[in-house]
Design a protein around this motif. Structure first.
Motif, PDB file in Angstrom:
ATOM      1  N   LEU A 198       0.815  -1.217   0.000  1.00  0.00           N
ATOM      2  CA  LEU A 198       0.000   0.000   0.000  1.00  0.00           C
ATOM      3  C   LEU A 198       0.848   1.265   0.000  1.00  0.00           C
ATOM      4  N   GLY A 199       2.158   1.101   0.146  1.00  0.00           N
ATOM      5  CA  GLY A 199       3.035   2.266   0.155  1.00  0.00           C
ATOM      6  C   GLY A 199       2.810   3.137   1.372  1.00  0.00           C
ATOM      7  N   HIS A 200       2.652   4.401   1.141  1.00  0.00           N
ATOM      8  CA  HIS A 200       2.531   5.413   2.195  1.00  0.00           C
ATOM      9  C   HIS A 200       1.122   5.989   2.115  1.00  0.00           C
ATOM     10  N   VAL A 201       0.298   5.692   3.128  1.00  0.00           N
ATOM     11  CA  VAL A 201      -1.072   6.204   3.149  1.00  0.00           C
ATOM     12  C   VAL A 201      -1.234   7.068   4.397  1.00  0.00           C
ATOM     13  N   PRO A 202      -1.356   8.390   4.252  1.00  0.00           N
ATOM     14  CA  PRO A 202      -1.532   9.254   5.418  1.00  0.00           C
ATOM     15  C   PRO A 202      -2.866   8.984   6.108  1.00  0.00           C
ATOM     16  N   PRO A 203      -2.884   8.973   7.434  1.00  0.00           N
ATOM     17  CA  PRO A 203      -4.145   8.756   8.144  1.00  0.00           C
ATOM     18  C   PRO A 203      -5.034   9.991   8.096  1.00  0.00           C
ATOM     19  N   LEU A 204      -6.313   9.779   8.300  1.00  0.00           N
ATOM     20  CA  LEU A 204      -7.275  10.866   8.439  1.00  0.00           C
ATOM     21  C   LEU A 204      -7.379  11.189   9.929  1.00  0.00           C
ATOM     22  N   LEU A 205      -7.199  12.445  10.298  1.00  0.00           N
ATOM     23  CA  LEU A 205      -7.207  12.841  11.708  1.00  0.00           C
ATOM     24  C   LEU A 205      -8.521  13.507  12.091  1.00  0.00           C
ATOM     25  N   VAL A 220      -3.552  -0.143  15.493  1.00  0.00           N
ATOM     26  CA  VAL A 220      -4.398  -1.333  15.433  1.00  0.00           C
ATOM     27  C   VAL A 220      -4.709  -1.618  13.968  1.00  0.00           C
ATOM     28  N   LEU A 221      -4.387  -2.835  13.530  1.00  0.00           N
ATOM     29  CA  LEU A 221      -4.651  -3.227  12.146  1.00  0.00           C
ATOM     30  C   LEU A 221      -6.136  -3.483  11.966  1.00  0.00           C
ATOM     31  N   GLN A 222      -6.730  -2.806  10.994  1.00  0.00           N
ATOM     32  CA  GLN A 222      -8.157  -2.959  10.695  1.00  0.00           C
ATOM     33  C   GLN A 222      -8.352  -4.025   9.605  1.00  0.00           C
ATOM     34  N   LYS A 223      -9.580  -4.434   9.383  1.00  0.00           N
ATOM     35  CA  LYS A 223      -9.883  -5.469   8.393  1.00  0.00           C
ATOM     36  C   LYS A 223      -9.478  -5.081   6.973  1.00  0.00           C
ATOM     37  N   VAL A 231      -7.958  10.979  16.908  1.00  0.00           N
ATOM     38  CA  VAL A 231      -8.134   9.663  16.307  1.00  0.00           C
ATOM     39  C   VAL A 231      -7.567   9.721  14.890  1.00  0.00           C
ATOM     40  N   ALA A 232      -6.662   8.810  14.611  1.00  0.00           N
ATOM     41  CA  ALA A 232      -6.051   8.706  13.283  1.00  0.00           C
ATOM     42  C   ALA A 232      -6.551   7.408  12.651  1.00  0.00           C
ATOM     43  N   ASN A 233      -7.200   7.513  11.509  1.00  0.00           N
ATOM     44  CA  ASN A 233      -7.776   6.344  10.843  1.00  0.00           C
ATOM     45  C   ASN A 233      -7.206   6.146   9.452  1.00  0.00           C
ATOM     46  N   LYS A 234      -7.130   4.885   9.074  1.00  0.00           N
ATOM     47  CA  LYS A 234      -6.818   4.469   7.706  1.00  0.00           C
ATOM     48  C   LYS A 234      -5.448   4.937   7.225  1.00  0.00           C
ATOM     49  N   GLY A 235      -4.432   4.731   8.078  1.00  0.00           N
ATOM     50  CA  GLY A 235      -3.064   5.038   7.693  1.00  0.00           C
ATOM     51  C   GLY A 235      -2.278   3.762   7.435  1.00  0.00           C
ATOM     52  N   PHE A 236      -1.194   3.892   6.695  1.00  0.00           N
ATOM     53  CA  PHE A 236      -0.311   2.753   6.424  1.00  0.00           C
ATOM     54  C   PHE A 236       1.072   3.284   6.114  1.00  0.00           C
ATOM     55  N   PRO A 237       2.128   2.628   6.583  1.00  0.00           N
ATOM     56  CA  PRO A 237       2.164   1.458   7.462  1.00  0.00           C
ATOM     57  C   PRO A 237       1.920   1.827   8.924  1.00  0.00           C
ATOM     58  N   SER A 238       2.325   0.952   9.831  1.00  0.00           N
ATOM     59  CA  SER A 238       1.969   1.111  11.245  1.00  0.00           C
ATOM     60  C   SER A 238       2.888   2.049  12.019  1.00  0.00           C
ATOM     61  N   LEU A 291      -5.475  -1.356   6.765  1.00  0.00           N
ATOM     62  CA  LEU A 291      -4.952  -0.065   7.199  1.00  0.00           C
ATOM     63  C   LEU A 291      -4.969  -0.008   8.727  1.00  0.00           C
ATOM     64  N   TYR A 292      -4.280   0.971   9.288  1.00  0.00           N
ATOM     65  CA  TYR A 292      -4.134   1.078  10.744  1.00  0.00           C
ATOM     66  C   TYR A 292      -4.894   2.269  11.308  1.00  0.00           C
ATOM     67  N   SER A 293      -5.250   2.153  12.580  1.00  0.00           N
ATOM     68  CA  SER A 293      -5.860   3.249  13.340  1.00  0.00           C
ATOM     69  C   SER A 293      -5.089   3.416  14.641  1.00  0.00           C
ATOM     70  N   TRP A 294      -4.986   4.659  15.121  1.00  0.00           N
ATOM     71  CA  TRP A 294      -4.309   4.994  16.366  1.00  0.00           C
ATOM     72  C   TRP A 294      -5.112   6.058  17.080  1.00  0.00           C
ATOM     73  N   SER A 295      -4.757   6.303  18.332  1.00  0.00           N
ATOM     74  CA  SER A 295      -5.339   7.446  19.031  1.00  0.00           C
ATOM     75  C   SER A 295      -4.332   7.991  20.029  1.00  0.00           C
ATOM     76  N   SER A 296      -4.534   9.239  20.377  1.00  0.00           N
ATOM     77  CA  SER A 296      -3.728   9.901  21.395  1.00  0.00           C
ATOM     78  C   SER A 296      -4.667  10.771  22.219  1.00  0.00           C
ATOM     79  N   THR A 297      -4.464  10.758  23.529  1.00  0.00           N
ATOM     80  CA  THR A 297      -5.309  11.526  24.445  1.00  0.00           C
ATOM     81  C   THR A 297      -4.473  12.614  25.092  1.00  0.00           C
ATOM     82  N   LEU A 298      -5.029  13.812  25.150  1.00  0.00           N
ATOM     83  CA  LEU A 298      -4.372  14.969  25.753  1.00  0.00           C
ATOM     84  C   LEU A 298      -5.215  15.449  26.928  1.00  0.00           C
TER      85      LEU A 298
END
Length: 118
Positions: A13-20, A71-74, A40-47, A77-84
Motif C-alpha cells: 500500500l506504500g505510504h497512506v496518510p491517516p485521516l485525523l 491497530v490493524l483494521q480489516k 483519532v487517526a484512521n486508515k493510515g499505512f504502514p503502522s 490499514l491502521y488506526s491509532w489514538s492519542s489523548t491529551l
C-alpha cells in the motif's frame, strides 16, 4: 496472504496518510476545569506513524498525553489514538500531528472557542 501450494500475494500500500479527527472535551468536564481531547487517526499505512500534540497557550509541563499502539483494521490499514489532558483554561488551540519519517505531517487543529459550540 498465502494460497494453495505456497503462492504468496503481497499487497504494497506504500505510504497512506491517516485521516485525523480531534474530539472535543465534554461540557461537564470543562465545567470542572479540566479538558481531555482525543486525536483519532484512521486508515493510515504502514503502522509506524506517530501522533503528537502541539498546544498553544500552555507549557508542556502542564499537560499530559498518552498514545495507543496502531491497530490493524480489516481493510489492511491502521488506526491509532492519542489523548491529551490539560487544564480547561490554559490553552488556546491544540494541533494533533501524525508524522512518519521525513514525509510531510498530517495536521488537525482544534480551538478552545470551538468548545462552546458543542
Amino acid at each position: 496472504w498465502t494460497f494453495g501450494g505456497g503462492t504468496r500475494l503481497v499487497v504494497d500500500l506504500g505510504h497512506v496518510p491517516p485521516l485525523l479527527t480531534v474530539l472535543s472535551p465534554s461540557m461537564k468536564e470543562l465545567q470542572q476545569g479540566k479538558a481531555t481531547l482525543m486525536c483519532v487517526a484512521n486508515k493510515g499505512f504502514p503502522s509506524d506513524w506517530t501522533l503528537s500534540w502541539e498546544v498553544v497557550g500552555s507549557s508542556s509541563s502542564s499537560w499530559e498525553e498518552s498514545r495507543s499502539p496502531g491497530v490493524l483494521q480489516k481493510d489492511g490499514l491502521y488506526s491509532w489514538s492519542s489523548t491529551l489532558r490539560l487544564s480547561a483554561d490554559q490553552w488556546e488551540k491544540v494541533t494533533c500531528q501524525a508524522k512518519r519519517g521525513s514525509k510531510d505531517p498530517v495536521l488537525e487543529t482544534f480551538r478552545r472557542d470551538q468548545c462552546s459550540q458543542s
